[in-house]
Design an enzyme around this catalytic site. Structure first.
Site, PDB file in Angstrom:
ATOM      1  N   HIS A 139       2.515   2.130   3.574  1.00 43.63           N
ATOM      2  CA  HIS A 139       1.790   0.891   3.320  1.00 43.63           C
ATOM      3  C   HIS A 139       2.629  -0.251   3.874  1.00 43.63           C
ATOM      4  O   HIS A 139       3.768  -0.438   3.492  1.00 43.63           O
ATOM      5  CB  HIS A 139       1.536   0.677   1.828  1.00 43.63           C
ATOM      6  N   CYS A 140       2.056  -1.003   4.796  1.00 50.75           N
ATOM      7  CA  CYS A 140       2.777  -2.094   5.449  1.00 50.75           C
ATOM      8  C   CYS A 140       2.384  -3.424   4.813  1.00 50.75           C
ATOM      9  O   CYS A 140       1.218  -3.828   4.875  1.00 50.75           O
ATOM     10  CB  CYS A 140       2.468  -2.111   6.947  1.00 50.75           C
TER      11      CYS A 140
END
Length: 342
Positions: free
Chosen positions: A180-181
């Protein structure tokens, strides 16, 4: 101590901290984790409980829930860098008759980067739902080590396809989950991994282009001022050529904002270049960040509940199909029909 020495010490310190974080990433127990836990225990004795609770809630909201804060910070940093580049570097370089294409190159790369950013942040990363779970299960084979057949996500109540993972931030399972960025405020999965790789490459190229043009401008200023060919007298009256620290100090006093921006962009280019290299390595070997971290936590050996402890399973990447096919899969994820043809 001169300015250049202080700047190099600062640069080495930041790079060392970054390298330490990268080396410790993915390991469940390491020196950095133990040190942070020990420091937290010591600080908990002197920090009021109410302040600890507020801090924990703020950190949870920042890193464990979807938030646009990092997106805003990302845009603000780009706006600050390009504002300084446009206001001073571009204008000065135009007066010095730099080639127009060279001056416009950072803007062209920025346009491509913003396009990749929008596509990556708004794209569906490959959400696993009850309607598509049965078909996604058939896309990748289960390796029997990292991914087991028949496991059901307790939150989404769907069978977990191989290479998928439940994201606690987005609260959904993602097919071929990478990570997850927070900078794009989205998960990176099967459907947007290729765009994310292009986003990283274009961002690194943009920072490198700004650094190159800015450095060329400062070098041109030194050449035109003839300060590089001047000399100075020491205490004994001997004549010496001007040293590099003096040149850097001269530039810093003359163009402080430009020099500061150049130092920041160079550091950003080095960090992004390292991360791009790591992402390319994962793409060429057909691994995800999640899989790489999991394999490092146990040193490549795993124990299943039904497996004797004296016979650990050794992880082997079964998804790699060769460099070119791996790279193609990033931009054109396989489907059930494609896998049947193979």
């Amino acid at each position: 101590m001169d300015f250049l020495t202080l700047f190099l010490i600062y640069l080495c310190f930041v790079l060392a901290i970054t390298a330490l974080l990268c080396l410790c990433a993915g390991r469940k127990e390491n020196f950095l984790t133990r040190s942070v836990n020990s420091a937290s225990q010591v600080l908990s004795l002197v920090i009021p409980t109410q302040l600890q609770r507020v801090t924990q809630q703020a950190l949870h909201r920042l890193f464990h829930t979807r938030s646009c804060l990092f997106v805003v910070l990302h845009v603000a940093l780009q706006a600050a860098v390009f504002g300084e580049y446009t206001w001073e570097v571009f204008v000065y370089c135009w007066e010095l008759q730099f080639h127009l294409l060279l001056l416009l190159l950072p803007y062209l790369l920025l346009a491509g980067n913003l396009g990749c950013f929008l596509l990556c942040s708004r794209a569906n990363p490959g959400t696993v739902t009850k309607s598509n779970a049965a078909s996604l299960v058939k896309v990748y084979a289960y390796d029997g080590v990292l991914f087991q057949r028949g496991l059901v996500c307790p939150t989404c109540t769907v069978e977990k396809p191989a290479r998928s993972k439940h994201c606690s931030v987005c609260r959904t399972c993602v097919h071929r989950f990478d990570h997850h960025c927070v900078w794009v405020n989205n998960c990176i999965g099967a459907s947007n991994a290729g765009v994310f790789l292009l986003y990283l490459l274009s961002l690194t190229a943009t920072a490198a282009a700004v650094a190159a043009v800015t450095a060329a401008f400062l070098i041109q200023v030194l050449l035109l001022s003839n300060i590089m060919h001047s000399t100075y007298l020491d205490a004994q009256g001997q004549e010496h050529p001007v040293e590099i620290p003096f040149l850097v100090q001269h530039l810093f006093l003359t163009f402080p904002r430009i020099v500061f921006m150049l130092g920041f962009v160079i550091l950003l280019t080095l960090v992004l270049g390292g991360y791009c290299s790591f992402s390319l390595y994962l793409a060429l070997t057909n691994q995800t960040t999640n899989e790489w971290c999991k394999s490092r936590r146990s040193g490549g050996s795993f124990h299943l509940p039904s497996q004797p402890h004296d016979r650990p399973l050794v992880y082997k990447n079964i998804y790699s199909k060769g460099i070119w096919r791996n790279l193609k899969e990033i931009f054109n994820p396989p489907t059930v029909l494609e896998r049947k043809k193979k």
